[in-house]
Each structure stands twice: as structure tokens, then as C-alpha cells.
Design a protein around this motif. Structure first.
Motif: not given
Length: 186
Positions: A80-82, A87-90, A94-98, A112-114
Motif C-alpha cells: 500500500k505504498i504505490a 495503484a491500479d497499475g494504469a 489508461g495504459g499499463d504501468v510496469k 514503463e508506460f504503455d
């Protein structure tokens, strides 16, 4: 004797009604465009803040670790530090965050931002990074183009040197909506 009544039209003509409706449509479209523009600017400012927020959280979380081998988005979310926005990975568009380890030794990490729109790609690619702000930018990759400092640890034989210039970033952000951006930090 027959009485003739003069009938007058009460109300508006069809032409006037169409005119009023047209004005209302133009006002509605203008308001919708203003709201949409404001929302786009909000998302642009959010994505500009999400990147340094993630970088800072990763740097603070792994400051005592020997390396970044175990860095992952799942860890940040589970602990719980994101940052709230990611915090939802986007990201904001709306693209993915990795995130992950940038090399086999774990001396660097990447974000990475998609699916980044071209205008956003340009702005993020030309971002000015502060030195000694937690972790430092080591290299950047946009689609198939790479940028690195002369002695970068993350990218072998980069296409361009950092800091990035507008024409090179424009060449890298070639797709209209689905650009992929990766930043490597040490």
C-alpha cells in the motif's frame, strides 16, 4: 351575415425554432469541448506527476536494499505504498504501468508506460530531470529509439544522447496513440 375572424399566429415560426435549437446545440457543443479540454489537461498534469511519484516511491522503498532485483508493482500495491493514481497499475490515460529491475545485477530499475498518446509522449520525452532527486535518470526508450548518457549503464549503443531534443523525441513518438515509454533509473 357571416362574421370573418382574423386569425393570427401565436408562437414562433419553424425557422425561428430551428434557429433557437441551433444556438442551443452550439452552446452545448462549446461547453462539452471546454469540459473535455479541461479533463485532457488534468490527465496530462496527472501523468506528468505519476512518473516522478513512482520513481520516488521506488527509491524510498528500496533505499536500504542491496539492489533493485525485487522491485515490482505488485510489491508496491501489496504494501500500500504505490502512488494513488497508479495503484491500479494504469496511468492517467489508461495504459499499463510496469516496473522492474533494469539489468541482471539489479543496479537499475525501470518504469514503463504503455499506450501513451503522441502529445503526452512528446511532453514526457522532453521532461527535464533533476539530478540527485532520489534516483537519477540513466536512460530512456520510446518505442524502438533509445536515449542515454555517454556512460549509461542501462542501454548499450543508444540512438541519441540525453538530454533529449525535440526533433529526436518527435521521431521516437511516431505512433498517434500507442507509444511505449521506458525510463531507466539508477
Amino acid at each position: 351575415m357571416k362574421k370573418l375572424y382574423k386569425s393570427n399566429q401565436i408562437g414562433r415560426s419553424m425557422i425561428e425554432a430551428i434557429g433557437y435549437i441551433s444556438v442551443m446545440i452550439m452552446i452545448t457543443v462549446s461547453i462539452a469541448a471546454a469540459v473535455n479540454s479541461g479533463y485532457y489537461k488534468y490527465r496530462m498534469s496527472r501523468i506528468n506527476q505519476e512518473l516522478p511519484d513512482l520513481k520516488k516511491v521506488i527509491s524510498q522503498r528500496y533505499v536500504a536494499a542491496e539492489n533493485y532485483k525485487d522491485v515490482s508493482m505488485d510489491t508496491l500495491i501489496d504494501e500500500k505504498i504505490a502512488p494513488y493514481d497508479t495503484a491500479d497499475g494504469a496511468h492517467a490515460f489508461g495504459g499499463d504501468v510496469k516496473i522492474g529491475s533494469g539489468d541482471s545485477e539489479g543496479s537499475t530499475f525501470y518504469i514503463e508506460f504503455d499506450d501513451v498518446p503522441r502529445e503526452v509522449c512528446m511532453e514526457l520525452g522532453l521532461r527535464v530531470w533533476l539530478v540527485n532527486d532520489g534516483s537519477d535518470l540513466d536512460a530512456m526508450k520510446i518505442n524502438n529509439k533509445t536515449w542515454g548518457w555517454k556512460f549509461s549503464n542501462s542501454i548499450d549503443n543508444p540512438n541519441y544522447e540525453l538530454p533529449a531534443i525535440t526533433s529526436d523525441v518527435a521521431d521516437g513518438c511516431s505512433k498517434e496513440y500507442d507509444n511505449k515509454m521506458i525510463w531507466y533509473f539508477n
